[in-house]
Design an enzyme around this catalytic site. Structure first.
Site, mmCIF file in Angstrom:
data_model
loop_
_atom_site.group_PDB
_atom_site.id
_atom_site.type_symbol
_atom_site.label_atom_id
_atom_site.label_comp_id
_atom_site.label_asym_id
_atom_site.label_seq_id
_atom_site.Cartn_x
_atom_site.Cartn_y
_atom_site.Cartn_z
ATOM 1 N N ASP A 130 2.507 5.461 54.724
ATOM 2 C CA ASP A 130 3.480 5.555 55.591
ATOM 3 C C ASP A 130 3.472 4.192 56.830
ATOM 4 O O ASP A 130 2.485 3.735 57.177
ATOM 5 C CB ASP A 130 3.026 6.768 56.200
ATOM 6 C CG ASP A 130 4.432 7.301 57.010
ATOM 7 O OD1 ASP A 130 5.624 6.858 56.781
ATOM 8 O OD2 ASP A 130 4.355 8.305 57.792
ATOM 9 N N HIS A 145 9.325 -2.253 53.539
ATOM 10 C CA HIS A 145 8.990 -1.541 52.208
ATOM 11 C C HIS A 145 8.511 -2.691 51.500
ATOM 12 O O HIS A 145 7.548 -2.928 50.754
ATOM 13 C CB HIS A 145 10.215 -1.128 51.742
ATOM 14 C CG HIS A 145 10.610 0.145 52.260
ATOM 15 N ND1 HIS A 145 9.641 1.180 52.715
ATOM 16 C CD2 HIS A 145 11.869 0.774 52.583
ATOM 17 C CE1 HIS A 145 10.228 2.188 53.318
ATOM 18 N NE2 HIS A 145 11.763 2.033 53.243
ATOM 19 N N GLU A 190 11.646 14.380 49.027
ATOM 20 C CA GLU A 190 12.476 14.785 50.139
ATOM 21 C C GLU A 190 12.961 13.156 50.864
ATOM 22 O O GLU A 190 13.629 13.225 51.640
ATOM 23 C CB GLU A 190 11.668 15.156 51.237
ATOM 24 C CG GLU A 190 11.449 16.844 50.924
ATOM 25 C CD GLU A 190 10.234 17.134 50.053
ATOM 26 O OE1 GLU A 190 9.376 16.319 49.618
ATOM 27 O OE2 GLU A 190 10.474 18.089 49.153
ATOM 28 N N LEU A 233 -9.135 0.751 36.088
ATOM 29 C CA LEU A 233 -8.633 1.662 37.178
ATOM 30 C C LEU A 233 -7.400 2.554 36.655
ATOM 31 O O LEU A 233 -6.476 1.722 35.909
ATOM 32 C CB LEU A 233 -8.051 0.926 38.340
ATOM 33 C CG LEU A 233 -7.292 1.659 39.443
ATOM 34 C CD1 LEU A 233 -8.184 2.540 40.182
ATOM 35 C CD2 LEU A 233 -6.732 0.537 40.591
HETATM 36 C C1 IPE Z 1 5.725 10.555 53.074
HETATM 37 O O1 IPE Z 1 6.060 9.797 54.085
HETATM 38 C C2 IPE Z 1 6.107 9.950 51.744
HETATM 39 C C3 IPE Z 1 5.645 8.810 51.420
HETATM 40 C C4 IPE Z 1 4.688 8.051 52.042
HETATM 41 C C5 IPE Z 1 6.458 8.178 50.343
HETATM 42 P P1 IPE Z 1 7.308 10.422 54.986
HETATM 43 O O2 IPE Z 1 7.725 9.254 55.796
HETATM 44 O O3 IPE Z 1 8.475 10.537 53.982
HETATM 45 O O4 IPE Z 1 6.929 11.752 55.578
HETATM 46 P P2 IPE Z 1 7.512 12.451 56.938
HETATM 47 O O5 IPE Z 1 8.989 12.511 56.788
HETATM 48 O O6 IPE Z 1 6.947 11.755 58.011
HETATM 49 O O7 IPE Z 1 6.902 13.869 56.926
HETATM 50 C C1 IPE Z 2 6.755 5.123 53.864
HETATM 51 O O1 IPE Z 2 7.182 4.243 55.088
HETATM 52 C C2 IPE Z 2 7.555 4.507 52.758
HETATM 53 C C3 IPE Z 2 8.439 5.635 52.237
HETATM 54 C C4 IPE Z 2 8.313 6.756 52.695
HETATM 55 C C5 IPE Z 2 9.226 5.253 51.040
HETATM 56 P P1 IPE Z 2 8.410 5.093 55.877
HETATM 57 O O2 IPE Z 2 9.546 4.554 55.282
HETATM 58 O O3 IPE Z 2 8.122 6.380 55.768
HETATM 59 O O4 IPE Z 2 8.150 4.402 57.347
HETATM 60 P P2 IPE Z 2 8.380 5.124 58.831
HETATM 61 O O5 IPE Z 2 7.539 6.519 58.433
HETATM 62 O O6 IPE Z 2 9.615 5.427 59.042
HETATM 63 O O7 IPE Z 2 7.678 4.080 59.824
HETATM 64 MG MG MG Z 3 7.272 7.791 57.216
#
Ligand code: IPE
Ligand code: IPE
Ligand code: MG
Length: 257
Positions: free
Chosen positions: A37, A54, A84, A148
């Site tokens: 995240d 990303h 989601e 792995l």
């Molecule tokens: C969880 O992160 C999903 C992934 C890392 C793929 P999100 O960024 O979607 O989660 P929330 O919305 O902060 O809970």
């Molecule tokens: C996690 O990073 C990757 C995915 C959920 C695909 P985010 O895109 O959720 O990054 P933040 O949380 O908005 O910084």
């Molecule tokens: Mg996120």
């Protein structure tokens, strides 16, 4: 921990080697799960679009795969796209889906060279055709590797996974193939998309958020959780070693003494 030349090459920096020497191979997790995240915030900090984050995050994935291979960790599960995440802006979602295709076609060779077997969990049927095909090719071409196991959670949601397991079990009960007494924790595990994969020993979430966001809810009943403020594109092999050293000092009790 006695170190091979390959491990020394991978963990080349003095600080990394010191951390590695500190680790006890006996208490490394067998299965590491990561909620990757913070890509969006990482990009925003540099005034760049979210997709830039990303893309940068891919390097951290590569770094984790190499580190798990060098450490002999058996399973690495990465949360790549949640059920989601479709609710994000269209261009971000399509950018991520395209990124999967690009990265997979480029990395299959490296995965094979590292003897990594790729498995998918999540609902792949709803993915764009190109993304679905790229993953199918990657899973198929790495299927006989014995090192792995990289479990990619894609269009994955734990509640959705539990629902499909409950549906399948209810169906077997209705048909008389299972009795109500057969419905035990192990039976439920065997109907989840993670069937056959041991439960995670350690789960890491980056970016300072301290929630599970619908990831492996059933499998993490006794998983050790580790949260760090580091944003995913900045999470490197030394940050992983820090998490593993923290895990080494945990006392896992499973409800006993
Ligand atoms: C969880 O992160 C999903 C992934 C890392 C793929 P999100 O960024 O979607 O989660 P929330 O919305 O902060 O809970
Ligand atoms: C996690 O990073 C990757 C995915 C959920 C695909 P985010 O895109 O959720 O990054 P933040 O949380 O908005 O910084
Ligand atoms: Mg996120």
């Amino acid at each position: 921990m006695e170190l091979s030349q390959r491990q020394l090459d991978w963990f080349a920096a003095d600080s990394a080697r010191m951390k590695l020497a500190d680790l006890d191979a006996g208490v490394l997790p067998r299965h590491l799960a990561i909620i990757m995240d913070g890509n969006g915030r990482w990009a925003k900090k540099q005034g760049k679009p979210r997709l830039f984050g990303h893309k940068a995050g891919v390097a951290s994935v590569r770094e984790m795969i190499g580190s798990c291979v060098q450490l002999g960790i058996a399973y690495l599960t990465i949360y790549s796209f949640s059920s989601e995440n479709w609710s994000r802006p269209k261009d971000e979602v399509s950018g991520i889906m395209k990124l999967f295709v690009e990265v997979l076609s480029r990395e299959v060779v490296n995965l094979n060279a590292q003897n990594v077997r790729v498995k998918l969990i999540g609902d792949v049927d709803d993915l764009p055709a190109g993304t679905k095909d790229a993953f199918a090719h990657c899973v198929q071409s790495t299927a006989t590797n014995t090192g792995l196991t990289l479990v990619v959670a894609l269009n994955y949601g734990a509640r959705q996974d539990i629902c499909q397991a409950v549906r399948a079990i209810a169906n077997d009960v209705a048909d008389g193939d299972l009795s109500l007494e057969d419905v035990q924790p192990e039976l439920i595990s065997s109907h989840l998309s993670t069937a056959g994969i041991p439960d995670p020993d350690l789960m890491i979430r980056t970016s300072g958020e301290t929630r599970l966001s619908n990831f492996l809810l059933y499998e993490t009943a006794y998983t050790e959780l580790y949260f760090t403020d580091i944003l995913w594109p900045d999470f490197d092999r030394e940050a992983l070693l820090d998490a593993l050293i923290d895990y080494r000092d945990r006392e896992r009790r499973y409800g006993g003494l």
